[in-house]
Motif scaffolding. Structure first.
Motif, short mmCIF file in Angstrom:
data_model
loop_
_atom_site.label_atom_id
_atom_site.label_comp_id
_atom_site.label_asym_id
_atom_site.label_seq_id
_atom_site.Cartn_x
_atom_site.Cartn_y
_atom_site.Cartn_z
N ARG A 1 -1.95 -33.70 -36.03
CA ARG A 1 -1.05 -33.45 -34.89
C ARG A 1 0.42 -33.47 -35.32
N ARG A 2 0.72 -34.15 -36.41
CA ARG A 2 2.09 -34.20 -36.94
C ARG A 2 2.31 -33.17 -38.05
N GLY A 3 1.36 -32.25 -38.21
CA GLY A 3 1.58 -31.15 -39.14
C GLY A 3 0.78 -31.17 -40.42
N ARG A 4 -0.05 -32.16 -40.62
CA ARG A 4 -0.84 -32.22 -41.86
C ARG A 4 -1.75 -31.00 -41.95
N GLN A 5 -1.74 -30.36 -43.10
CA GLN A 5 -2.61 -29.22 -43.37
C GLN A 5 -3.75 -29.70 -44.25
N LEU A 6 -4.96 -29.33 -43.90
CA LEU A 6 -6.12 -29.75 -44.67
C LEU A 6 -6.45 -28.71 -45.73
N GLY A 7 -6.93 -29.20 -46.85
CA GLY A 7 -7.46 -28.32 -47.87
C GLY A 7 -8.82 -27.79 -47.44
N ALA A 8 -9.32 -26.85 -48.20
CA ALA A 8 -10.59 -26.19 -47.84
C ALA A 8 -11.74 -27.19 -47.77
N ARG A 9 -11.78 -28.13 -48.70
CA ARG A 9 -12.89 -29.10 -48.72
C ARG A 9 -12.88 -29.99 -47.48
N ASN A 10 -11.71 -30.53 -47.13
CA ASN A 10 -11.64 -31.39 -45.95
C ASN A 10 -11.84 -30.60 -44.66
N GLU A 11 -11.35 -29.39 -44.62
CA GLU A 11 -11.60 -28.56 -43.43
C GLU A 11 -13.09 -28.34 -43.24
N ALA A 12 -13.80 -28.08 -44.32
CA ALA A 12 -15.25 -27.89 -44.25
C ALA A 12 -15.94 -29.17 -43.78
N ARG A 13 -15.47 -30.31 -44.25
CA ARG A 13 -16.05 -31.59 -43.83
C ARG A 13 -15.82 -31.85 -42.34
N VAL A 14 -14.63 -31.50 -41.84
CA VAL A 14 -14.34 -31.68 -40.42
C VAL A 14 -15.23 -30.77 -39.58
N ARG A 15 -15.34 -29.52 -39.98
CA ARG A 15 -16.20 -28.59 -39.24
C ARG A 15 -17.66 -29.04 -39.27
N SER A 16 -18.09 -29.55 -40.40
CA SER A 16 -19.46 -30.03 -40.53
C SER A 16 -19.69 -31.24 -39.62
N ALA A 17 -18.73 -32.14 -39.55
CA ALA A 17 -18.87 -33.32 -38.70
C ALA A 17 -19.01 -32.91 -37.23
N MET A 18 -18.25 -31.92 -36.81
CA MET A 18 -18.36 -31.45 -35.42
C MET A 18 -19.71 -30.77 -35.19
N ARG A 19 -20.13 -29.99 -36.15
CA ARG A 19 -21.40 -29.27 -36.03
C ARG A 19 -22.59 -30.25 -36.02
N ASP A 20 -22.56 -31.23 -36.91
CA ASP A 20 -23.65 -32.20 -37.01
C ASP A 20 -23.80 -33.03 -35.74
N GLU A 21 -22.70 -33.36 -35.11
CA GLU A 21 -22.74 -34.15 -33.87
C GLU A 21 -23.32 -33.34 -32.72
N ARG A 22 -23.18 -32.03 -32.76
CA ARG A 22 -23.71 -31.18 -31.68
C ARG A 22 -25.21 -31.05 -31.74
N SER A 23 -25.77 -31.17 -32.93
CA SER A 23 -27.21 -30.95 -33.13
C SER A 23 -28.04 -32.05 -32.53
#
Length: 58
Positions: free
Chosen positions: A36-58
């Motif tokens: 929220r303060r502007g941190r940009q994620l690298g590709a690996r962390n972005e993939a981990r964040v997306r995976s965490a959201m996807r895994d919780e939905r299942s």
């Protein structure tokens, strides 16, 4: 849609605290606040964040 927007929607929908999500996704409880303060994620962390959201939905 930006990753931060997706994370915020996910957190509102699930009611999960931001610190818990950050810890589960990338082992960093400050993740969402930093994003929220502007941190940009690298590709690996972005993939981990997306995976965490996807895994919780299942």
């Amino acid at each position: 849609m930006s990753l931060l927007y997706e994370v915020d929607r996910y957190l509102r929908r699930t009611g999960m605290p931001v610190t818990k999500f950050g810890r589960l996704a990338v082992n960093d409880p400050r993740l969402v606040g930093d994003m929220r303060r502007g941190r940009q994620l690298g590709a690996r962390n972005e993939a981990r964040v997306r995976s965490a959201m996807r895994d919780e939905r299942s």
